[in-house]
Design a protein around this motif. Structure first.
Motif, PDB file in Angstrom:
ATOM      1  N   UNK A 197       0.822  -1.203   0.000  1.00  0.00           N
ATOM      2  CA  UNK A 197       0.000   0.000   0.000  1.00  0.00           C
ATOM      3  C   UNK A 197       0.861   1.260   0.000  1.00  0.00           C
ATOM      4  N   UNK A 198       2.000   1.248   0.703  1.00  0.00           N
ATOM      5  CA  UNK A 198       2.863   2.431   0.722  1.00  0.00           C
ATOM      6  C   UNK A 198       3.377   2.755  -0.677  1.00  0.00           C
ATOM      7  N   UNK A 199       3.785   1.713  -1.403  1.00  0.00           N
ATOM      8  CA  UNK A 199       4.259   1.921  -2.774  1.00  0.00           C
ATOM      9  C   UNK A 199       3.166   2.493  -3.655  1.00  0.00           C
ATOM     10  N   UNK A 200       1.966   1.948  -3.523  1.00  0.00           N
ATOM     11  CA  UNK A 200       0.849   2.411  -4.344  1.00  0.00           C
ATOM     12  C   UNK A 200       0.509   3.870  -4.022  1.00  0.00           C
ATOM     13  N   UNK A 201       0.455   4.213  -2.729  1.00  0.00           N
ATOM     14  CA  UNK A 201       0.141   5.588  -2.341  1.00  0.00           C
ATOM     15  C   UNK A 201       1.233   6.553  -2.793  1.00  0.00           C
ATOM     16  N   UNK A 202       2.490   6.118  -2.758  1.00  0.00           N
ATOM     17  CA  UNK A 202       3.576   6.971  -3.219  1.00  0.00           C
ATOM     18  C   UNK A 202       3.437   7.310  -4.693  1.00  0.00           C
ATOM     19  N   UNK A 203       2.856   6.396  -5.465  1.00  0.00           N
ATOM     20  CA  UNK A 203       2.621   6.668  -6.887  1.00  0.00           C
ATOM     21  C   UNK A 203       1.408   7.567  -7.088  1.00  0.00           C
ATOM     22  N   UNK A 241      -6.663  -3.861   7.331  1.00  0.00           N
ATOM     23  CA  UNK A 241      -7.752  -4.164   6.401  1.00  0.00           C
ATOM     24  C   UNK A 241      -8.151  -2.936   5.595  1.00  0.00           C
ATOM     25  N   UNK A 242      -8.182  -1.764   6.242  1.00  0.00           N
ATOM     26  CA  UNK A 242      -8.507  -0.540   5.525  1.00  0.00           C
ATOM     27  C   UNK A 242      -7.410  -0.172   4.531  1.00  0.00           C
ATOM     28  N   UNK A 243      -6.160  -0.467   4.889  1.00  0.00           N
ATOM     29  CA  UNK A 243      -5.064  -0.220   3.953  1.00  0.00           C
ATOM     30  C   UNK A 243      -5.200  -1.091   2.712  1.00  0.00           C
ATOM     31  N   UNK A 303      -8.017  -2.238   1.535  1.00  0.00           N
ATOM     32  CA  UNK A 303      -9.147  -1.692   0.783  1.00  0.00           C
ATOM     33  C   UNK A 303      -8.721  -0.467  -0.030  1.00  0.00           C
ATOM     34  N   UNK A 304      -7.840   0.370   0.533  1.00  0.00           N
ATOM     35  CA  UNK A 304      -7.346   1.538  -0.193  1.00  0.00           C
ATOM     36  C   UNK A 304      -6.496   1.120  -1.387  1.00  0.00           C
ATOM     37  N   UNK A 305      -5.626   0.155  -1.167  1.00  0.00           N
ATOM     38  CA  UNK A 305      -4.799  -0.341  -2.274  1.00  0.00           C
ATOM     39  C   UNK A 305      -5.680  -0.921  -3.385  1.00  0.00           C
ATOM     40  N   UNK A 306      -6.720  -1.664  -2.990  1.00  0.00           N
ATOM     41  CA  UNK A 306      -7.641  -2.231  -3.973  1.00  0.00           C
ATOM     42  C   UNK A 306      -8.348  -1.131  -4.753  1.00  0.00           C
ATOM     43  N   UNK A 307      -8.739  -0.064  -4.062  1.00  0.00           N
ATOM     44  CA  UNK A 307      -9.395   1.063  -4.729  1.00  0.00           C
ATOM     45  C   UNK A 307      -8.485   1.671  -5.787  1.00  0.00           C
ATOM     46  N   UNK A 308      -7.263   2.002  -5.393  1.00  0.00           N
ATOM     47  CA  UNK A 308      -6.353   2.690  -6.303  1.00  0.00           C
ATOM     48  C   UNK A 308      -5.947   1.811  -7.482  1.00  0.00           C
TER      49      UNK A 308
END
Length: 259
Positions: free
Chosen positions: A86-92, A162-164, A166-171
């Motif tokens: 998730x950190x990698x995805x959010x960084x992008x 779990x919320x992280x 879900x966020x990764x799945x969203x992005x």
């Protein structure tokens, strides 16, 4: 001093003594107090995003994020695989959504919990969440999306994890973000099977005297399905020969010449 009801009645041309079931204010009175547009006087600066609808802003985000590779390795208890954290995805996504004025807000979280036993006899808390997301564009209009996430934790982090997820799945899901890896269908590998074998490995198995005729027959079907029946390799005497021919010779030798 007149009351609000009396002023509203006067604006409508009637008195408060008149009985009515309509409790709404007259439109003429309401029109005196229009709801202000929060963006009416907004003047974008040089660094501010274009004032476009949210779906256009999201398309611009997707256009900039071409792919996110699986650059992180999970390796525990004999299980190894690459993934996108998730950190990698959010960084992008973070800088790009900021540039295009896209805000992503979790507006509702529905969580359920359970327990799982570990191999050592301990307990882990299991959390599953359904998250409703509000994706807001630069003009203030929104998209409503939902994703789910699951996680296990031995302490108090299961809900956050779990919320992280879900966020990764969203992005990644609604961003249609590829990994940049080769198409998994290109090698015709079914789930749970080993990677495609080399022609030489098939040759070696065909020439192995312990390979039974039934296995040779199965090898022929595998070679046919993978399009390698007519692939030429060096046989046991160093000459070029097709895998189909080698398999046929070995089959006849081991069945006493039976076809």
């Amino acid at each position: 001093m007149s009351t609000i009801q009396e002023r509203a009645a006067a604006a409508a041309g009637r008195t408060t003594s008149e009985q009515t079931d309509d409790l709404s204010l007259p439109q003429g009175y309401v029109d005196q107090f229009p709801v202000p547009d929060p963006m009416a006087d907004y003047d974008p600066g040089d660094d501010d995003p274009d004032m476009v609808p949210v779906h256009v802003a999201w398309l611009r985000v997707r256009r900039e994020i071409r792919a996110i590779g699986k650059g992180e390795l999970y390796s525990q208890s004999g299980t190894r695989f690459n993934f996108r954290g998730v950190d990698t995805v959010v960084q992008h996504f973070g800088p790009v959504t900021l540039r295009h004025g896209v805000n992503i807000i979790s507006s509702r979280v529905e969580a359920t919990y359970g327990e799982k036993a570990t191999k050592s006899g301990g307990k882990m808390r299991e959390c599953s969440v359904l998250v409703t997301w509000t994706v807001m564009g630069p003009k203030g209009d929104t998209l409503t999306l939902q994703t789910m996430g699951e996680a296990l934790d031995t302490a108090d982090k299961a809900t956050t994890k779990a919320q992280s997820v879900a966020l990764r799945t969203l992005l990644l899901g609604f961003g249609l973000t590829p990994t940049g890896d080769p198409d998994p269908d290109s090698s015709k590998i079914e789930r749970g099977e080993a990677p495609m074998r080399s022609p030489e490995s098939y040759r070696d198995e065909q020439l192995d005297k312990s390979t039974t005729p039934s296995r040779l027959d199965q090898i022929r079907r595998e070679l046919r399905d993978s399009g390698m029946l007519n692939t030429q390799v060096k046989n046991e005497v160093g000459e070029m020969e097709t895998l189909d021919s080698i398999g046929g010779r070995m089959y006849r030798e081991r069945t006493g010449g039976a076809s």
